[in-house]
Design an enzyme around this catalytic site. Structure first.
Site, short mmCIF file in Angstrom:
data_model
loop_
_atom_site.label_atom_id
_atom_site.label_comp_id
_atom_site.label_asym_id
_atom_site.label_seq_id
_atom_site.Cartn_x
_atom_site.Cartn_y
_atom_site.Cartn_z
N HIS A 105 0.83 -1.20 0.00
CA HIS A 105 0.00 0.00 0.00
C HIS A 105 0.86 1.25 0.00
O HIS A 105 2.06 1.21 0.29
CB HIS A 105 -0.94 0.02 1.22
CG HIS A 105 -0.21 0.17 2.52
ND1 HIS A 105 0.42 -0.87 3.16
CD2 HIS A 105 -0.01 1.26 3.32
CE1 HIS A 105 0.97 -0.45 4.27
NE2 HIS A 105 0.74 0.86 4.40
N ASP A 107 0.45 5.32 1.62
CA ASP A 107 -0.36 5.85 2.73
C ASP A 107 -1.42 6.85 2.25
O ASP A 107 -1.13 7.75 1.46
CB ASP A 107 0.56 6.49 3.77
CG ASP A 107 1.35 5.44 4.54
OD1 ASP A 107 0.85 4.30 4.67
OD2 ASP A 107 2.46 5.76 5.01
N HIS A 256 4.64 0.22 0.31
CA HIS A 256 5.35 -0.46 1.39
C HIS A 256 4.44 -1.50 2.03
O HIS A 256 3.21 -1.47 1.84
CB HIS A 256 5.88 0.54 2.43
CG HIS A 256 4.83 1.43 2.99
ND1 HIS A 256 4.35 2.54 2.33
CD2 HIS A 256 4.14 1.37 4.16
CE1 HIS A 256 3.43 3.13 3.06
NE2 HIS A 256 3.27 2.44 4.17
N ARG A 272 5.17 8.25 13.68
CA ARG A 272 4.93 8.56 12.26
C ARG A 272 4.51 10.01 12.06
O ARG A 272 3.70 10.55 12.82
CB ARG A 272 3.82 7.65 11.71
CG ARG A 272 3.60 7.84 10.22
CD ARG A 272 2.61 6.82 9.67
NE ARG A 272 1.25 7.32 9.81
CZ ARG A 272 0.21 6.87 9.10
NH1 ARG A 272 0.39 5.89 8.23
NH2 ARG A 272 -0.99 7.35 9.28
FE LIG Z 1 1.61 2.46 5.65
#
Ligand SMILES: [Fe+2]
Length: 281
Positions: A105, A107, A256, A272
Site C-alpha cells: 500500500h 499511505d 510499502h 509517524r
Molecule cells: Fe503504511
C-alpha cells in the site's frame, strides 16, 4: 562533517550519514536530503530516538505536516506524531496473509490529496523480524511493455477506505473518521511525479476497489496482473530496522508493506509523521 550517501537496495533507498540531528539542519543538508529523497525514493537516517517535537522539527524541513486520520494514535505530547503500535496476536499470526499492514500500500490514497511522504522512526523493535518492504513504482512502470503502459495511461483507480479486493478488512473508525473517509478518491493509475516529471504507477492494493473505466471483470484482471508485476523482488528493498532509524519515503512513487514475522505479544512501535501532498495527475 560531509554527508555520505550509500544506496541501500538495488531498486530504491539510500542511507545518509554525517548529519547532526541535535541542531537545525543547514540549507545544504536539507537540499542534499531532498535530492536523495527524490532520486532514491527512500532516505534512511540512523539516529537516536527523537522527542516528538524534535521529530516534527526534522520533518518540517521537507514539507508541511499533515494531521493524521486516527485520533486514538495521536502522541499525547504532539498530535502531529502518530504512535504506531504493531504487536501481533497468535490469532493474527495463524493467518499472516490477512494482516492488513502486510499488504502492499501507499499511505492515505483514499484522500483526494494523499500525503507526499511518510517519516517513520523506530522506537521499539522485536529482537528479530518486523522489517518493512518497499516497492519502486517508477521502476515497475518502466519495466512494463509500451502497449500496456499506453493502456494504463488512460485509466483511473477508485481508492476506497475499504474494499473487498483487499486481503484484510480496514480498521474500525469513529463516526468523525468515517465522515472524513466516506467518499472514495479517484486517482490515475499512471501519475507524473510533480517534482521529477517522471511517470510511475500509483497503486494501493489495500484501497483500490476497481478501475473506473472498466467493468468489474476487466478491472480485476488488470489489477491482478499489476499486483503480480509489482510483487517481484527486483523492484523491492527490504529494510531491517535499527532502533532510532528514521525512514522518509515518497508515497507518490512507492508502496510499502510490513513483514509480520515476529513473536506474538512483542511490541513493535514507531512514530509517524505525514507530509502534505497534492492531487495526483
Ligand atoms: Fe503504511
Amino acid at each position: 562533517m560531509a554527508l555520505s550517501i550509500t544506496p541501500l537496495g538495488k531498486s530504491l533507498g539510500a542511507e545518509v550519514t554525517g548529519l547532526n540531528l541535535s541542531r537545525p539542519l543547514s540549507a545544504a543538508d536539507r537540499n542534499a536530503l531532498t535530492t536523495v529523497f527524490l532520486s532514491h525514493h527512500l532516505v534512511c537516517v540512523r539516529s537516536e530516538v527523537l522527542a516528538p517535537n524534535d521529530f516534527v522539527r526534522f520533518g518540517a524541513n521537507f514539507g508541511k505536516l499533515q494531521p493524521q486520520l486516527y485520533r486514538n494514535r495521536f502522541h499525547p505530547d504532539e498530535p502531529l506524531v502518530s504512535v504506531m503500535r504493531s504487536a501481533l496476536t497468535s490469532k493474527q499470526l495463524a493467518r499472516p496473509d490477512r494482516i492488513r499492514v502486510a499488504g502492499w500500500h501507499t499511505d492515505d490514497s483514499y484522500f483526494p490529496e494523499p500525503c507526499k511522504a511518510t517519516l517513520l522512526q523506530a522506537i521499539e523493535l522485536p529482537a528479530t523480524g518486523g522489517a518493512t518492504r518497499f516497492c519502486n513504482l517508477k521502476a515497475a512502470y518502466e519495466a512494463l511493455d509500451s502497449t500496456f503502459q499506453a493502456q494504463l495511461t488512460n485509466l483511473h483507480a477508485v481508492h476506497c477506505y475499504d474494499t473487498n479486493r483487499a486481503h484484510a478488512r480496514a480498521k474500525d473508525r469513529t463516526n468523525r473518521e468515517t465522515q472524513e473517509t466516506e467518499n472514495p478518491a479517484v486517482h490515475p493509475i499512471v501519475r507524473t511525479h510533480p517534482e521529477t516529471g517522471k511517470k510511475n504507477l500509483y497503486l494501493n492494493f489495500n484501497r483500490m476497489d476497481r478501475i473506473l473505466e472498466l467493468d468489474q471483470n476487466e478491472s480485476n484482471a488488470i489489477l491482478d496482473s499489476l499486483f503480480a508485476h509489482i510483487d517481484q523482488q527486483r523492484f523491492h528493498y527490504h529494510h531491517i530496522w535499527q532502533r532510532g532509524d528514521i525512514l522518509m519515503w515518497d508515497n507518490r512513487c512507492t508502496m510499502h508493506a510490513a513483514v509480520p514475522d515476529y513473536e506474538p505479544g512483542v511490541m513493535r512501535l514507531h512514530h509517524r509523521i505525514l507530509l502534505r501532498g497534492e492531487v495526483p495527475v
